[in-house]
Design an enzyme around this catalytic site. Sequence first.
Site, mmCIF file in Angstrom:
data_model
loop_
_atom_site.group_PDB
_atom_site.id
_atom_site.type_symbol
_atom_site.label_atom_id
_atom_site.label_comp_id
_atom_site.label_asym_id
_atom_site.label_seq_id
_atom_site.Cartn_x
_atom_site.Cartn_y
_atom_site.Cartn_z
ATOM 1 N N ASP A 12 -49.779 15.356 -44.348
ATOM 2 C CA ASP A 12 -48.605 16.356 -44.705
ATOM 3 C C ASP A 12 -47.811 16.542 -43.485
ATOM 4 O O ASP A 12 -48.002 15.985 -42.330
ATOM 5 C CB ASP A 12 -49.110 17.619 -45.447
ATOM 6 C CG ASP A 12 -49.863 18.678 -44.437
ATOM 7 O OD1 ASP A 12 -50.033 18.260 -43.329
ATOM 8 O OD2 ASP A 12 -50.174 19.570 -45.224
ATOM 9 N N CYS A 69 -54.261 16.707 -42.594
ATOM 10 C CA CYS A 69 -53.349 17.824 -42.923
ATOM 11 C C CYS A 69 -53.675 19.070 -41.971
ATOM 12 O O CYS A 69 -54.191 18.648 -40.840
ATOM 13 C CB CYS A 69 -53.398 18.481 -44.285
ATOM 14 S SG CYS A 69 -54.973 18.925 -44.751
ATOM 15 N N THR A 71 -55.968 21.464 -41.906
ATOM 16 C CA THR A 71 -57.216 21.504 -41.660
ATOM 17 C C THR A 71 -57.871 20.202 -42.224
ATOM 18 O O THR A 71 -59.224 20.057 -41.856
ATOM 19 C CB THR A 71 -57.782 22.766 -42.602
ATOM 20 O OG1 THR A 71 -57.537 22.081 -44.051
ATOM 21 C CG2 THR A 71 -57.250 23.981 -42.387
ATOM 22 N N HIS A 102 -74.047 6.319 -43.743
ATOM 23 C CA HIS A 102 -74.879 6.730 -44.667
ATOM 24 C C HIS A 102 -74.183 7.035 -45.994
ATOM 25 O O HIS A 102 -74.855 6.826 -47.215
ATOM 26 C CB HIS A 102 -75.400 8.093 -44.689
ATOM 27 C CG HIS A 102 -76.665 7.867 -43.393
ATOM 28 N ND1 HIS A 102 -77.573 8.913 -43.126
ATOM 29 C CD2 HIS A 102 -77.216 6.812 -42.712
ATOM 30 C CE1 HIS A 102 -78.400 8.391 -42.158
ATOM 31 N NE2 HIS A 102 -78.187 7.304 -41.809
ATOM 32 N N HIS A 137 -79.492 4.001 -48.818
ATOM 33 C CA HIS A 137 -78.208 5.010 -48.821
ATOM 34 C C HIS A 137 -77.418 4.269 -49.836
ATOM 35 O O HIS A 137 -76.384 5.048 -50.548
ATOM 36 C CB HIS A 137 -77.752 4.771 -47.573
ATOM 37 C CG HIS A 137 -78.337 5.197 -46.337
ATOM 38 N ND1 HIS A 137 -78.725 6.616 -46.462
ATOM 39 C CD2 HIS A 137 -78.910 4.871 -45.256
ATOM 40 C CE1 HIS A 137 -79.412 6.890 -45.293
ATOM 41 N NE2 HIS A 137 -79.463 5.568 -44.651
HETATM 42 C C1 RB5 Z 1 -50.241 23.616 -44.939
HETATM 43 O O1 RB5 Z 1 -49.650 24.720 -44.229
HETATM 44 C C2 RB5 Z 1 -51.724 23.532 -45.026
HETATM 45 O O2 RB5 Z 1 -52.101 24.462 -46.036
HETATM 46 C C3 RB5 Z 1 -51.967 22.182 -45.036
HETATM 47 O O3 RB5 Z 1 -51.799 21.599 -44.002
HETATM 48 C C4 RB5 Z 1 -53.764 22.001 -45.349
HETATM 49 O O4 RB5 Z 1 -54.434 22.658 -44.242
HETATM 50 C C5 RB5 Z 1 -54.124 22.264 -46.480
HETATM 51 O O5 RB5 Z 1 -55.483 21.975 -46.644
#
Ligand code: RB5
Length: 149
Positions: A12, A69, A71, A102, A137
């Site tokens: 993203d 993204c 996180t 695995h 596995h």
């Molecule tokens: C975008 O602000 C953020 O929510 C997205 O990049 C991500 O971290 C979502 O899991």
Amino acid sequence: MTTNKRITLSSDHAAIDLRQVIADHLSTQGWEVVDIGPTSPESTHYPKHGEAAARLVASGDCDLGIILCGTGQGIMMAANKVKGIRCGVCTDAFSARMIRQHNNANMLSLGARVVGEGLALDIVDAFLNADFEGGRHATRVGMIDAIEG
Ligand code: RB5
């Protein structure tokens, strides 16, 4: 060393710069990079980008996929909804190696707001240089696949 050579990348808006760093890194290693964007820094919705990359892997068009993204978590959740996808978020190289060895992961997810460029490339290399061990596995991965029906 893996024999897979075609890899899709997607993210993203939160991870466009890190995605480009990874694309350049993979290209210098001889990977055919299928970067499906986005290229605009405008806010976008990670589920559609995770799904799009996952469908390229699930269809066999690409051997592996790396998605990002902020996180790594949301886009990973979306990708794992596509049948045949096994995607994990990694913040360390050990986990990245193990999800291949695995869990036979076919996608890796990274958080651009979590890891820096150097660590991200270490994680990518660990993921790509590991191979599935099979054996017990394979039984367990088969059990994961069976949940999908
Ligand atoms: C975008 O602000 C953020 O929510 C997205 O990049 C991500 O971290 C979502 O899991």
